[in-house]
Design a protein around this motif. Sequence first.
Motif, PDB file in Angstrom:
ATOM      1  N   THR B  12       0.567  -1.434   0.145  1.00 35.98           N
ATOM      2  CA  THR B  12       0.352   0.302   0.160  1.00 35.98           C
ATOM      3  C   THR B  12       0.625   1.525  -0.324  1.00 35.98           C
ATOM      4  O   THR B  12       1.676   1.333   1.131  1.00 35.98           O
ATOM      5  CB  THR B  12      -0.807   0.099   1.562  1.00 35.98           C
ATOM      6  OG1 THR B  12      -1.590  -1.496   1.688  1.00 35.98           O
ATOM      7  CG2 THR B  12      -1.525   1.560   1.451  1.00 35.98           C
ATOM      8  N   SER B  14       1.417   5.522  -0.839  1.00 35.40           N
ATOM      9  CA  SER B  14      -0.203   6.934  -0.651  1.00 35.40           C
ATOM     10  C   SER B  14       0.272   7.577  -2.141  1.00 35.40           C
ATOM     11  O   SER B  14       0.938   7.495  -2.856  1.00 35.40           O
ATOM     12  CB  SER B  14       0.432   8.487   0.454  1.00 35.40           C
ATOM     13  OG  SER B  14      -0.134   7.372   1.801  1.00 35.40           O
ATOM     14  N   GLU B  15      -0.621   8.201  -2.796  1.00 35.38           N
ATOM     15  CA  GLU B  15      -0.357   8.498  -4.527  1.00 35.38           C
ATOM     16  C   GLU B  15       0.103   9.873  -3.961  1.00 35.38           C
ATOM     17  O   GLU B  15       0.748  10.731  -3.425  1.00 35.38           O
ATOM     18  CB  GLU B  15      -2.037   9.416  -4.100  1.00 35.38           C
ATOM     19  CG  GLU B  15      -2.295   9.706  -6.170  1.00 35.38           C
ATOM     20  CD  GLU B  15      -3.628  10.293  -6.618  1.00 35.38           C
ATOM     21  OE1 GLU B  15      -4.168  10.194  -6.266  1.00 35.38           O
ATOM     22  OE2 GLU B  15      -3.586   9.896  -7.490  1.00 35.38           O
ATOM     23  N   HIS B  82       0.458   7.088  -9.459  1.00 39.32           N
ATOM     24  CA  HIS B  82      -0.863   7.791  -9.276  1.00 39.32           C
ATOM     25  C   HIS B  82      -1.915   6.634  -9.057  1.00 39.32           C
ATOM     26  O   HIS B  82      -1.597   5.707  -8.975  1.00 39.32           O
ATOM     27  CB  HIS B  82      -0.792   8.518 -10.694  1.00 39.32           C
ATOM     28  CG  HIS B  82      -2.136   8.919 -11.352  1.00 39.32           C
ATOM     29  ND1 HIS B  82      -3.781   8.321 -12.007  1.00 39.32           N
ATOM     30  CD2 HIS B  82      -2.860   9.718 -11.796  1.00 39.32           C
ATOM     31  CE1 HIS B  82      -4.575   9.211 -12.107  1.00 39.32           C
ATOM     32  NE2 HIS B  82      -3.842  10.371 -11.320  1.00 39.32           N
ATOM     33  N   TRP B  83      -3.544   6.921  -8.894  1.00 38.34           N
ATOM     34  CA  TRP B  83      -4.088   6.055  -8.381  1.00 38.34           C
ATOM     35  C   TRP B  83      -4.355   4.907  -9.058  1.00 38.34           C
ATOM     36  O   TRP B  83      -4.849   4.310  -9.467  1.00 38.34           O
ATOM     37  CB  TRP B  83      -5.841   6.595  -7.679  1.00 38.34           C
ATOM     38  CG  TRP B  83      -6.206   7.633  -9.148  1.00 38.34           C
ATOM     39  CD1 TRP B  83      -6.017   8.833  -9.682  1.00 38.34           C
ATOM     40  CD2 TRP B  83      -6.746   7.094  -9.505  1.00 38.34           C
ATOM     41  NE1 TRP B  83      -6.795   9.085 -10.301  1.00 38.34           N
ATOM     42  CE2 TRP B  83      -7.158   8.060 -11.010  1.00 38.34           C
ATOM     43  CE3 TRP B  83      -7.650   6.048 -10.394  1.00 38.34           C
ATOM     44  CZ2 TRP B  83      -8.061   7.492 -12.301  1.00 38.34           C
ATOM     45  CZ3 TRP B  83      -8.721   5.312 -11.538  1.00 38.34           C
ATOM     46  CH2 TRP B  83      -8.671   6.506 -11.758  1.00 38.34           C
ATOM     47  N   SER B  84      -4.263   5.239 -10.633  1.00 38.28           N
ATOM     48  CA  SER B  84      -4.882   4.538 -11.545  1.00 38.28           C
ATOM     49  C   SER B  84      -3.184   3.571 -11.947  1.00 38.28           C
ATOM     50  O   SER B  84      -3.358   2.483 -12.465  1.00 38.28           O
ATOM     51  CB  SER B  84      -4.275   5.428 -13.095  1.00 38.28           C
ATOM     52  OG  SER B  84      -3.437   5.971 -13.086  1.00 38.28           O
ATOM     53  N   ALA B  86      -3.163   1.468  -9.064  1.00 38.34           N
ATOM     54  CA  ALA B  86      -3.004   0.256  -8.647  1.00 38.34           C
ATOM     55  C   ALA B  86      -4.022  -0.734  -9.442  1.00 38.34           C
ATOM     56  O   ALA B  86      -4.558  -0.936 -10.524  1.00 38.34           O
ATOM     57  CB  ALA B  86      -4.987   1.307  -7.898  1.00 38.34           C
ATOM     58  N   THR B 112      -1.934  -1.363  -3.506  1.00 38.35           N
ATOM     59  CA  THR B 112      -3.189  -0.329  -3.503  1.00 38.35           C
ATOM     60  C   THR B 112      -2.154   0.854  -3.020  1.00 38.35           C
ATOM     61  O   THR B 112      -1.317   0.916  -2.280  1.00 38.35           O
ATOM     62  CB  THR B 112      -3.577  -1.163  -1.921  1.00 38.35           C
ATOM     63  OG1 THR B 112      -4.858  -2.086  -2.366  1.00 38.35           O
ATOM     64  CG2 THR B 112      -5.342   0.699  -1.916  1.00 38.35           C
ATOM     65  N   ILE B 113      -3.042   2.179  -3.557  1.00 37.81           N
ATOM     66  CA  ILE B 113      -3.772   3.071  -3.949  1.00 37.81           C
ATOM     67  C   ILE B 113      -3.675   4.113  -2.486  1.00 37.81           C
ATOM     68  O   ILE B 113      -5.220   3.797  -2.897  1.00 37.81           O
ATOM     69  CB  ILE B 113      -2.899   3.811  -5.089  1.00 37.81           C
ATOM     70  CG1 ILE B 113      -2.399   3.001  -6.472  1.00 37.81           C
ATOM     71  CG2 ILE B 113      -2.740   5.475  -5.521  1.00 37.81           C
ATOM     72  CD1 ILE B 113      -0.500   3.221  -5.711  1.00 37.81           C
ATOM     73  N   PRO B 115      -5.063   7.708  -1.042  1.00 37.24           N
ATOM     74  CA  PRO B 115      -5.273   9.212  -1.138  1.00 37.24           C
ATOM     75  C   PRO B 115      -4.419   9.739  -0.345  1.00 37.24           C
ATOM     76  O   PRO B 115      -4.304   9.416   0.698  1.00 37.24           O
ATOM     77  CB  PRO B 115      -6.875   9.468  -1.010  1.00 37.24           C
ATOM     78  CG  PRO B 115      -7.556   8.264  -0.793  1.00 37.24           C
ATOM     79  CD  PRO B 115      -7.210   7.678  -0.887  1.00 37.24           C
TER      80      PRO B 115
END
Lengths: 113, 115
Positions: B12, B14-15, B82-84, B86, B112-113, B115
């Motif tokens: 995991t 963070s973005e 970036h969230w994408s 994931a 896993t990203i 926020p």
Amino acid sequence: SQTIHQWPATLVQPVGSPLSLECTVEGTSNPNLYWYRQAAGRGLQLLFYSVGIGQISSEVPQNLSASRPQDRQFILSSKKLLLSDSGFYLCAWSEGRGHQPQHFGDGTRLSIL
Amino acid sequence: AQSVTQPDIHITVSEGASLELRCNYSYGATPYLFWYVQSPGQGLQLLLKYFSGDTLVQGIKGFEAEFKRSQSSFNLRKPSVHWSDAAEYFCAVGGPLFGNEKLTFGTGTRLTIIP
């Protein structure tokens, strides 16, 4: 450019029924073709690969078979499905010469009831 | 026989943070190495490959990987996720010892990203 098509995207079959999954590649000639199975939370298991028409190599003994009736067509079959055949099936291709990466289709989710 | 180990099952991040996914391989000669990414319910997309030459390889989506022969590693990196991003990431090894037909894949690392 080359494209790979795999169908169906999802399939629900009863135990003991037959299976036929099809994969075709466009835009290339004499590709290497592959069938993989991916179980939930696990990596990819190579089931079959083919370097030419009618040439099939099997990696693991199982309830499945593969055929390559045409240069760019690869079929995964079973006469009688087992519960353990459930999974995500991926077809892939690579250039037939040299050491090239494999390119994957979008997969078929097979559920056996 | 060739093998690939991805020691991290789930990571995991963070973005905006940096990312490193580990891959260790076992192979009897100079390997061919690959990283693939898989979004849920989709096939695998090639991120980058190493065959020979420069040990730092650039790929798509801002990813890079470094081949370190002394450590038998091919770790994947990205300076800012970036969230994408994931998805599940797979390392694979192949090479001339076993023919160009076959790759061996690791069991994957799920990213896993947050926020």
